[in-house]
Design an enzyme around this catalytic site. Structure first.
Site, mmCIF file in Angstrom:
data_model
loop_
_atom_site.group_PDB
_atom_site.id
_atom_site.type_symbol
_atom_site.label_atom_id
_atom_site.label_comp_id
_atom_site.label_asym_id
_atom_site.label_seq_id
_atom_site.Cartn_x
_atom_site.Cartn_y
_atom_site.Cartn_z
ATOM 1 N N ASP A 112 0.867 -1.162 0.000
ATOM 2 C CA ASP A 112 0.000 0.000 0.000
ATOM 3 C C ASP A 112 0.915 1.227 0.000
ATOM 4 O OD1 ASP A 112 -2.157 1.702 0.128
ATOM 5 O OD2 ASP A 112 -3.119 0.675 1.803
ATOM 6 N N TRP A 113 0.374 2.377 -0.317
ATOM 7 C CA TRP A 113 1.203 3.563 -0.510
ATOM 8 C C TRP A 113 1.891 3.968 0.802
ATOM 9 C CZ3 TRP A 113 -0.165 1.468 -4.485
ATOM 10 C CH2 TRP A 113 -0.099 2.036 -5.764
#
Length: 746
Positions: A264-265
């Protein structure tokens, strides 16, 4: 990009492998590290700038992989997309628009219990991605609804792993039908937004395997996603993206996943550990992460074989992506009109009829004038906020939907609401000081109604509709005050119902919500309740189709509606109204050892949702799988056939009512529970009938693999099938069992 290797995804696998081998031989360590790390939040190529900003290729896309110009290695574009492709709708120096279709939220999709329909929606999302030059759609979201206050439940499907996995697999198949990659997320146990980047999920191996990993297992085995996203949180002390046992041993070795795993970012803290775990791609990418990989290899802490394997899987994604196929072009011109019809129809199957006394719905044909109350009637909510949002061309409100269906709404009341909504939103906007305020959809307060205003509508209108609205989204969990009605909302329902009922007129409530709210204390007041969820950009039309009887409701709840929050098994171990700082996406909170923030104990184990309520016989407002129809269905002739590897159940479903309709048939099984603690029942299969005309019958077949009756034994660390008597039940919902048989398993 001159000389780019363009290879097909299906017929050239050996050629792709050969090309990847050649590239690995030619790439420097720095180039390998660069392709592992994305282009950064601004979309810039980390070390070279000859292509300018990558973000300008598809403005608004979530990120890109790094091209390697020296070797003519291309890139791919990734976009948010649980409810539709999320890119910018306008672009600098261009007069055109680039809108995408806002489809219903994930909860609506699971409420259809119709995997064929879900796959069709996924196909439309994938088609828009193709037209806009997006290679990877970051969706579906598929975490478990452990607690109704999780801010991102709207993106997710259910409290049950089977329904979650089957729905996700269908969405994945649809998105990937034309070559675009789907990216199920967030793997795994990402069940709260409070301190989501630092929270340590403390969960038993049995609960992890049976509840929180099971949906991903089904999605991988049946959907075959090309990519998958790891979650921010830790599980039992270690970040998911750094866990070899989950990313490699479970996903790849056990489930057969052969695609690209990405963070995920800004997820994870240790790039070298992510490489060892098998987390291939680090997004959105920062220079220090690239440096960390290079330094770890040079220092002997990281074997180059781990780096090469990650690069190999990324290159496979790159070379098989749509934009890198011979002759591929994207025209920025998807068929938005056709997709609007898809979203309108799909929402009608996911909207759930919760109450319908004395056939209050559909609205009688004699009704022409409707009194429309509630700010959400005029400021309709199509979906949640954050990465699950979509930049759409329009949203059809309840007002517009009812007018499109031929009903008349008092223009003076409409103008009054319009003025109030604008003023309230402006006032509330000035109060927002929290981080990520730009990602939050500002909602108006509810407008108080005077007795004279209600009385005037009683005189004018034949029927009353009240819409209650709730927003939800990324970054924040909901509060307990968001779960219950406000004083103004409660007074509106009480006063409108009292006045209209005194005149012999009916009242329906529409719930325009992204997650479960309290209903037990007020559901006796209106004649009908329709849970519309957040049904996408065509929502007002979809709701009107059901209210008018143009469509017959067939949605069923994918989660339980509790009476009060304290009845929930996870309630003591969830950050209910905890106000600790929710750290920014670019930093980490210092671990203060705060319960339900820095760590959360999943003490309820496998007893999530209906497993908890039904096993402990706790009263609920609406049970899992519940949903009414404008017709009725009879269940008969249940038969169970058992073989060594599967159990096949057939049952006849007859439309015993007066209008066409669809029924969702649910199969629950109760295990013996002699050697291991077992829930009262577990969903093991489901099916939705075709649209049956009155008097017509359909034989539904439900198949369960015997292996799917196993439970995970923590002592032996193996799945075990307990011998004994199993109860097999076909049901309309978890508390409405229509027929039961027993089988013996040795």
């Amino acid at each position: 990009m001159a000389g780019v290797v363009l290879l097909c995804a299906t017929s050239c696998k050996s050629k792709i492998d050969k090309t990847i081998d050649e590239m690995l031989q030619k790439m420097t360590l720095e180039e390998k590290a660069r392709i592992i790390v994305g282009t950064g939040n601004e979309g810039r190529w980390v070390s070279e700038t000859s292509f300018g900003d990558m973000k300008n290729i598809v403005p608004g896309a979530a990120g890109t992989t790094c091209p390697i110009e020296r070797l003519d290695i291309p890139f791919v574009i990734l976009s948010d997309g649980p409810a539709g492709v999320n890119i910018d709708s306008t672009r600098e120096n261009e007069s055109g628009t680039f809108y995408c279709t806002h489809f219903p939220i994930g909860t609506v999709m699971s409420s259809t219990w119709n995997t064929e329909l879900v796959e069709n929606v996924g196909r439309a999302i994938g088609d828009e991605a193709m037209h806009y030059g997006v290679d990877v759609v970051l969706g579906p979201g598929m975490n478990i609804h452990r607690h109704p206050l999780n801010g991102r439940n709207f993106e997710y499907y259910s409290e049950d792993p089977l329904l979650t996995g089957k729905t996700a697999a269908a969405m994945i198949r649809g998105i990937q039908a034309n070559g675009v990659a789907a990216c199920p997320k967030h793997f795994a146990a990402n069940n709260q937004e409070t301190n989501r980047m630092g929270n340590d999920v403390q969960v038993s191996q049995r609960a992890l395997r049976e509840i929180y990993l099971k949906g991903f297992e089904i999605a991988v085995r049946e959907g075959h996603p090309k990519t998958l996203m790891t979650s921010y949180n830790k599980i039992n002390g270690i970040s998911v993206s750094e866990r070899h046992d989950l990313v490699t041993e479970f996903l790849r070795d056990e489930c057969g996943f052969d695609g690209t795993v990405m963070t995920d970012w800004y997820g994870g803290d240790h790039p070298e550990e992510q490489m060892k775990a098998g987390n291939d791609l680090i997004m959105p990418g920062q220079q220090w992460q690239m440096d960390s990989i290079v330094n770890a290899v040079n220092a002997g802490r990281l074997d180059i074989k781990y780096v090469d394997e990650c690069v190999r899987r990324i290159l496979k994604l790159v070379y098989t992506s749509p934009r890198n196929q011979p002759g591929h072009t994207y025209d920025n011109n998807p068929d938005l009109k056709a997709h609007a019809e898809i979203t309108r129809q799909s929402a009608t199957e996911g909207i759930v009829l919760l109450k319908n006394d004395a056939q209050a719905l559909p609205i009688a044909s004699s009704v022409k004038n409707i009194a429309l109350f509630g700010c959400a009637s005029y400021d309709f909510i199509p979906g949640g906020t954050g990465s699950g949002d979509v930049r759409r061309a329009y949203t059809v409100s309840m007002l517009e939907g009812l007018q499109n269906a031929g009903y008349e709404i008092d223009p003076l009341l409409s103008a009054r609401y319009d003025e109030f909504v604008k003023k309230s939103v402006a006032e509330n906007l000035t109060k927002v000081t929290a981080r990520f305020a730009d990602m939050v959809r500002i909602r108006p307060d509810e407008m108080p109604l005077t007795e004279s205003e209600i009385a005037a509508q009683v005189q004018r209108a034949d029927y009353a509709i009240i819409t209650l609205g709730r927003t939800c989204g990324e970054y924040y969990d909901r509060t307990s005050s968001d779960f219950v009605l406000t004083d103004v909302e409660r007074a509106m329902i009480e006063n409108v119902c009292r006045a209209f009922h005194a005149a012999g007129k009916k009242v329906a409530v529409v719930l325009n919500i992204g997650g479960v709210i309290e209903t037990a204390s007020w559901k006796n007041l209106p004649d009908a309740i329709l849970c519309a969820w957040q049904p996408g950009q065509e929502g007002g039309n979809s709701v009107a189709d059901l209210l008018s009887g143009k469509q017959n409701p067939s949605g069923k709840l994918p989660m339980t509606f509790p009476v009060v929050l304290s009845d929930i098994g996870a309630n003591a171990n969830f950050p209910v109204d905890q106000t600790s700082e929710n750290v920014s996406v670019a930093s980490r909170r210092v671990d203060r050892g705060e319960k339900n923030v820095d760590f959360t104990r999943y003490d309820e184990g496998i007893y999530v949702g209906y497993r908890w309520f039904d096993s402990r016989q706790v009263e609920v407002s609406y049970p899992f799988g519940y949903g009414l129809s404008y017709t009725t269905f009879d269940y008969s002739n249940m038969k169970v056939k058992q073989s060594g590897k599967e159990i096949k159940v057939t049952v006849d479903i007859t439309n015993s009512g007066t209008v066409d309709g669809k029924e969702v048939v649910q199969l629950y099984i109760t295990a013996p529970g002699a050697s291991m603690d077992k829930p009262a029942k577990e969903l093991k299969a489901f099916a939705k009938t075709s649209s049956l005309k009155p008097g017509k019958k359909e034989t539904v077949t439900l198949v369960v693999k015997t292996d799917d009756l196993r439970s995970f034994d923590e002592t032996s660390k193996k799945w075990q099938l307990e011998p004994g008597t199993y109860k097999v039940m076909v049901a309309s919902n978890s508390r409405d069992i229509r027929a039961t048989e027993t089988i013996e398993i040795k």
